[in-house]
Design a protein around this motif. Structure first.
Motif, mmCIF file in Angstrom:
data_model
loop_
_atom_site.group_PDB
_atom_site.id
_atom_site.type_symbol
_atom_site.label_atom_id
_atom_site.label_comp_id
_atom_site.label_asym_id
_atom_site.label_seq_id
_atom_site.Cartn_x
_atom_site.Cartn_y
_atom_site.Cartn_z
ATOM 1 N N ARG A 118 0.808 -1.213 0.000
ATOM 2 C CA ARG A 118 0.000 0.000 0.000
ATOM 3 C C ARG A 118 0.844 1.266 0.000
ATOM 4 O O ARG A 118 0.349 2.354 -0.308
ATOM 5 N N THR A 119 2.136 1.143 0.323
ATOM 6 C CA THR A 119 3.011 2.325 0.331
ATOM 7 C C THR A 119 3.781 2.487 -0.975
ATOM 8 O O THR A 119 4.697 3.282 -1.069
ATOM 9 N N ARG A 120 3.374 1.725 -2.012
ATOM 10 C CA ARG A 120 4.103 1.752 -3.279
ATOM 11 C C ARG A 120 4.195 3.171 -3.841
ATOM 12 O O ARG A 120 5.265 3.633 -4.252
ATOM 13 N N THR A 121 3.104 3.889 -3.857
ATOM 14 C CA THR A 121 3.102 5.236 -4.409
ATOM 15 C C THR A 121 4.034 6.156 -3.639
ATOM 16 O O THR A 121 4.779 6.949 -4.199
ATOM 17 N N THR A 122 4.026 6.010 -2.302
ATOM 18 C CA THR A 122 4.903 6.826 -1.459
ATOM 19 C C THR A 122 6.360 6.552 -1.763
ATOM 20 O O THR A 122 7.180 7.469 -1.852
ATOM 21 N N ARG A 123 6.706 5.257 -1.928
ATOM 22 C CA ARG A 123 8.089 4.898 -2.200
ATOM 23 C C ARG A 123 8.554 5.438 -3.539
ATOM 24 O O ARG A 123 9.667 5.942 -3.664
ATOM 25 N N ILE A 124 7.680 5.353 -4.540
ATOM 26 C CA ILE A 124 8.044 5.848 -5.864
ATOM 27 C C ILE A 124 8.240 7.358 -5.811
ATOM 28 O O ILE A 124 9.193 7.901 -6.364
ATOM 29 N N ALA A 125 7.356 8.044 -5.093
ATOM 30 C CA ALA A 125 7.477 9.492 -4.950
ATOM 31 C C ALA A 125 8.763 9.858 -4.228
ATOM 32 O O ALA A 125 9.446 10.818 -4.573
ATOM 33 N N LEU A 126 9.095 9.073 -3.199
ATOM 34 C CA LEU A 126 10.322 9.318 -2.441
ATOM 35 C C LEU A 126 11.539 9.177 -3.338
ATOM 36 O O LEU A 126 12.409 10.039 -3.360
ATOM 37 N N ALA A 127 11.598 8.070 -4.086
ATOM 38 C CA ALA A 127 12.752 7.833 -4.962
ATOM 39 C C ALA A 127 12.872 8.934 -6.011
ATOM 40 O O ALA A 127 13.963 9.419 -6.299
ATOM 41 N N THR A 186 13.911 16.278 1.155
ATOM 42 C CA THR A 186 13.126 15.203 0.541
ATOM 43 C C THR A 186 12.149 14.620 1.562
ATOM 44 O O THR A 186 12.243 14.905 2.763
ATOM 45 N N PRO A 187 11.214 13.783 1.102
ATOM 46 C CA PRO A 187 10.258 13.158 2.028
ATOM 47 C C PRO A 187 10.914 12.266 3.081
ATOM 48 O O PRO A 187 10.279 11.901 4.060
ATOM 49 N N ALA A 188 12.183 11.924 2.877
ATOM 50 C CA ALA A 188 12.871 11.044 3.828
ATOM 51 C C ALA A 188 13.492 11.806 4.995
ATOM 52 O O ALA A 188 14.044 11.196 5.912
ATOM 53 N N GLN A 223 20.394 6.107 -1.947
ATOM 54 C CA GLN A 223 20.153 4.806 -1.313
ATOM 55 C C GLN A 223 19.920 4.956 0.194
ATOM 56 O O GLN A 223 19.067 4.283 0.764
ATOM 57 N N THR A 224 20.665 5.857 0.832
ATOM 58 C CA THR A 224 20.461 6.092 2.261
ATOM 59 C C THR A 224 19.063 6.634 2.521
ATOM 60 O O THR A 224 18.382 6.223 3.467
ATOM 61 N N ALA A 225 18.626 7.561 1.677
ATOM 62 C CA ALA A 225 17.284 8.133 1.830
ATOM 63 C C ALA A 225 16.208 7.078 1.638
ATOM 64 O O ALA A 225 15.238 7.011 2.402
ATOM 65 N N SER A 226 16.373 6.234 0.642
ATOM 66 C CA SER A 226 15.387 5.180 0.404
ATOM 67 C C SER A 226 15.355 4.196 1.557
ATOM 68 O O SER A 226 14.288 3.806 2.030
ATOM 69 N N LEU A 227 16.545 3.799 2.032
ATOM 70 C CA LEU A 227 16.618 2.859 3.142
ATOM 71 C C LEU A 227 15.893 3.401 4.363
ATOM 72 O O LEU A 227 15.051 2.717 4.964
ATOM 73 N N ALA A 228 16.192 4.645 4.739
ATOM 74 C CA ALA A 228 15.568 5.236 5.926
ATOM 75 C C ALA A 228 14.067 5.441 5.735
ATOM 76 O O ALA A 228 13.260 5.117 6.622
ATOM 77 N N GLY A 229 13.691 5.963 4.574
ATOM 78 C CA GLY A 229 12.278 6.230 4.325
ATOM 79 C C GLY A 229 11.427 4.983 4.296
ATOM 80 O O GLY A 229 10.364 4.918 4.922
#
Length: 425
Positions: free
Chosen positions: A7-16, A287-289, A256-262
């Motif tokens: 369900r967080t797919r959209t959030t992750r894509i936006a974050l990346a 960023t959102p992260a 990658q650090t931002a994605s990992l934390a977010g």
């Protein structure tokens, strides 16, 4: 990129997407027109490639369009600032300093081509970004006796007269990271820690350090190898969560650090994350992260925070802000400026010895036993087989601080490093 039906797919894509947009924004490359070398000046100083009676030419093989674009831009600007300051003060050896910049975009083949373009017309390289790039150029650099300061810290780069890793190596940083986690009781004997790392020399050397330190501390390491193009670490977070990790080390880039934390925060994996210096950039705090980074991440670095009260750092930050208003002051600024100052000292010493040949510059550099620019800890360049420094700071992301980071722990040598280096021979 792996995408799961979560369900967080959209959030992750936006974050990346947000992270990628911020990190790759505003990069540009500039280089100076080439000119032929002379045979030296009337001062009798012996010259060689990159040196004429009027100028000293230096080269920079950088990343202005790839995963380390923000780092590359900061280093290029900081080193140009040093060159402008040096020239305003009369230059070096009565010669103006010029820096020829080539962007390789973290592409090894482009870097090899760029090296071929400039190597015959520069006396040293105060900047080469990327472990894979430096590894590919190593034989050529050694053959050409071209003093090179890589923006890469793999231990495999030690032992070469012409190549100087500044500060610590990746393995020492991760030993310090594990020490920080155990000393502050964020992990305990018997726990499992994750380690997300780039493929290649960077990640391999970092993993060597984390696994050694983990064994000494009675910890287990769950490794996750990734590529520089991987910017959604959802699959890695899932694997780490399944492994029950109590903390995560990361040896990668800022995205990658931002994605990992977010992603970890969104999945409820709220554990400490410790990054090496190349894995963090202040742009991430926009960023959102950002909230997850402030809450979960620490950075182990051979250099202090740019928000440090060290007089040399404060002066550099003020000068950089005046010269490049609007540009973020990050670790790349400090790293680049420090490298340029160190090379400047080498060139001055070589000039005093009557020669600005490449061999003389390398020799001058290797005679520096206590090189101190006032931008961190002193370094010893006399032993090619050993890291120039063994001390690291622990930094903490802070959106309100200059450079988006503050110093949590001052520079110190982590326990076990002497033993580790002795065992490596």
């Amino acid at each position: 990129m792996n995408v799961t039906h979560h369900r967080t797919r959209t959030t992750r894509i936006a974050l990346a997407a947000a992270v990628a947009a911020v990190l790759l924004a505003g990069t540009a490359c500039s280089s100076k027109a080439e000119e032929k070398n002379g045979d030296g000046g009337a001062d009798g100083v012996e010259a060689g490639p990159g040196v004429s009676a009027e100028s000293i030419r230096l080269g920079a093989l950088t990343d202005l369009t790839g995963p380390y674009a923000t780092l590359g831009k900061s280093i290029v600007q900081a080193q140009q600032m040093w060159a402008d300051e040096t020239n305003a003060a009369g230059g070096i050896c009565d010669r103006k300093v010029e820096i020829v910049v080539k962007d390789h975009g973290y592409d090894v083949q482009k870097a090899v081509t760029a090296y071929a373009d400039i190597s015959s017309d520069v006396v040293a390289l105060p900047q080469v970004i990327g472990s894979p790039v430096v590894s590919a150029l190593l034989d050529d650099i050694q053959r050409d006796d071209l003093l090179t300061f890589p923006q890469a810290w793999a231990a495999s780069l030690l032992g070469k007269d012409a190549v100087q890793v500044l500060g610590t190596t990746y393995d020492l940083d991760m030993i310090a990271a594990v020490d920080f986690l155990t000393r502050t009781e964020k992990v305990a004997k018997g726990d499992t820690i994750g380690h997300v790392y780039f493929e290649g020399d960077y990640g391999a050397n970092a993993l060597e350090g984390s696994e050694w330190a983990a064994r000494k501390a009675g910890l287990k390491v769950a490794g996750q190898k990734i590529k520089a193009t991987d910017t959604d670490l959802s699959a890695q977070v899932s694997a780490l969560r399944k492994a029950g990790v109590k903390a995560v080390l990361i040896s990668a880039g800022p995205a990658q650090t931002a994605s990992l934390a977010g992603v970890a925060a969104s999945r409820g994996l709220t554990v400490p994350i410790v990054s090496s210096a190349p894995g963090y950039a202040p742009q991430l705090m926009k960023t959102p992260a950002a909230k997850a980074l402030e809450a979960m991440v620490h950075v182990v670095s051979a250099a202090p925070a740019v928000s440090s009260d060290l007089p040399g750092v404060r002066k550099m930050v003020a000068s950089y802000g005046k010269k490049y208003p609007g540009s973020p002051v990050d670790s790349g600024v400090l790293s680049g400026y420090n490298a340029a100052q160190l090379l400047g000292a080498d060139l001055k010493k070589a000039c005093e010895g009557g020669s600005l040949t490449r061999e003389a510059v390398v020799k001058a550099h290797r005679s520096q036993e206590n090189a101190d620019t006032g931008l961190g800890t002193p370094q010893n360049f006399t032993d090619v087989s050993q890291p120039a420094s063994r001390s690291t700071y622990v930094l903490k992301p802070d959106a309100k601080a200059v450079g988006g980071v503050v110093t949590l722990e001052e520079a110190h040598e982590a326990p076990g490093i002497e033993e580790y280096l002795a065992a490596k021979g």
